[in-house]
Write an enzyme that holds these catalytic residues in place. Sequence first.
Site, mmCIF file in Angstrom:
data_model
loop_
_atom_site.group_PDB
_atom_site.id
_atom_site.type_symbol
_atom_site.label_atom_id
_atom_site.label_comp_id
_atom_site.label_asym_id
_atom_site.label_seq_id
_atom_site.Cartn_x
_atom_site.Cartn_y
_atom_site.Cartn_z
ATOM 1 N N GLY A 32 3.512 -78.201 -65.473
ATOM 2 C CA GLY A 32 3.772 -76.865 -64.958
ATOM 3 C C GLY A 32 3.537 -75.672 -65.778
ATOM 4 O O GLY A 32 4.196 -74.667 -66.060
ATOM 5 N N GLU B 278 10.895 -79.691 -62.997
ATOM 6 C CA GLU B 278 10.665 -78.641 -61.833
ATOM 7 C C GLU B 278 9.308 -78.490 -61.551
ATOM 8 O O GLU B 278 9.032 -78.390 -60.199
ATOM 9 C CB GLU B 278 11.367 -77.496 -61.892
ATOM 10 C CG GLU B 278 10.644 -76.281 -62.436
ATOM 11 C CD GLU B 278 10.310 -76.643 -64.115
ATOM 12 O OE1 GLU B 278 9.401 -75.986 -64.243
ATOM 13 O OE2 GLU B 278 10.964 -77.192 -64.763
ATOM 14 N N ASP B 279 8.292 -78.541 -62.307
ATOM 15 C CA ASP B 279 6.961 -78.118 -62.018
ATOM 16 C C ASP B 279 6.318 -79.525 -60.966
ATOM 17 O O ASP B 279 5.638 -79.325 -60.015
ATOM 18 C CB ASP B 279 6.067 -78.132 -63.153
ATOM 19 C CG ASP B 279 6.541 -79.320 -64.374
ATOM 20 O OD1 ASP B 279 7.350 -80.112 -64.039
ATOM 21 O OD2 ASP B 279 6.008 -78.792 -65.537
ATOM 22 N N ASN B 280 6.571 -80.688 -61.538
ATOM 23 C CA ASN B 280 6.183 -81.765 -61.019
ATOM 24 C C ASN B 280 6.985 -82.057 -59.409
ATOM 25 O O ASN B 280 6.224 -82.378 -58.478
ATOM 26 C CB ASN B 280 6.605 -83.209 -61.621
ATOM 27 C CG ASN B 280 5.845 -84.425 -61.133
ATOM 28 O OD1 ASN B 280 6.417 -85.148 -60.275
ATOM 29 N ND2 ASN B 280 4.777 -84.855 -61.505
#
Length: 462
Positions: free
Chosen positions: A230, A274-276
Amino acid sequence: MNSQPSDQTPSLLPFILAVLGLVWYVVLWSIGLLGCRTGRRRYRLRPRSPLATAQPNSVPGVSILRPLKGLDANLYENLESTFTQEYPNFEIILSVADERDQALPVARDLISKYPSVNARLIIGEELVGVNPKVNNLIRSYREATHDILWVIDSGVSVAPGALARSVDLLEPSTPTSLPTKRVALIHHVPFASAPEASLGGRIEEAFLNTNHAKMYLAINTVSIESCVVGKSNLYRRSDLERVNGSLKPRAHTESGNNQDCVYGLAAFGNFLAEDNMIGSALWHELDLRHDLSCDVAHNAIGKMSLSDYIWRRVRWIRVRKHMVISATILEPFTENIVASSIAAASLRYLFSIPVWLFLVFHHAAWLWVDLDVYASLAGHPLPADRRWQFISAWCLRELLTLPIFFLAILGNEVVWRGKKYKVLRAGEVRQTSGDGMFGGLFTWRRRRDSDYQPLASNHSDM
């Protein structure tokens, strides 16, 4: 008569293991060469997008969201790279959780320097979970003017044409005739630089620019599963508002009772990665896909000790093992030293090839491929005056992989920005120690979006 099978079994088992070891080695080389080939084809030529010179009302608007926390390395240059984007229709929202944050003067200087750029500051976070980056972003996310959001970390700088080329991929002007799934997320492979001469920074630079990039490119080329970092991502808010992090297809969640589900960015406040999770949610819940831009996310690494590097890698392995346990278990077998040892033993057993001879050729070839990936992403070969320093860091990274893995796999707690978390199922986390009103043991539960209220807080670590 009865003793013959037992005499054959001991010799058959090593033969099977040797063949499997050799097959695994060939598979790994295929993946590595695919990543190398992708780097050459995608990153050695970066044409200018026609969107760069288009009229503002003829291109999709983009809201650039940059969460800030403290004085990251090269912060001024990193932020300025978004003010100088060659794209006719964008806004910039810079956000900090605390009005005393050291990044504020830098942000205000840039806003004053570029009065023609539509940019503004948001001060104050909204607590929707334990992830401080999400808490910092949530107000920018809701107040953004445009549907397309470009979330880019404060430690990252990008080329002036990066936004236009990314929108080209997210909103292609020429539809393909082949039946393909819609692209919902554009991401940029990280490319690190270590301006401060610290050992951990050099090792992190060698890791991100070679082995990590090679595998990242290969996995995203095959595109059989979501794989997103991210540092710099573009996606549509309208898509994110349809996912809740359950990773269940949309039809399943719609048919059930979802009154207590949170949708949108707030749904990912319980995840450190959170990006993944956002990438996986778009992939699995909406059956949409990702694409890599031909640009890189230039990541300036600040002062990082060897201990900092080790615990950083431990943190993300511990998070990842609760998200994709099978891939985490296989990870050591994809590393250079383990893979070459398996192959050396297999070749010695099958063909009597001397171990030392094979290892010399293997490590030379492996390093050559890694340096070729570096050259593709950097746009030039590794500078001669840095070659031995970089290769030394590369060798040290290889030697550390197994100790770091075993250290990571034996625990479930991670430390992030001075706070301790316990990693739970599916990568969610629970804070186990901390300061302020939310210090001590707590876990955020998912609630309806209307249940969240803005709170004043100093819980601003990112």
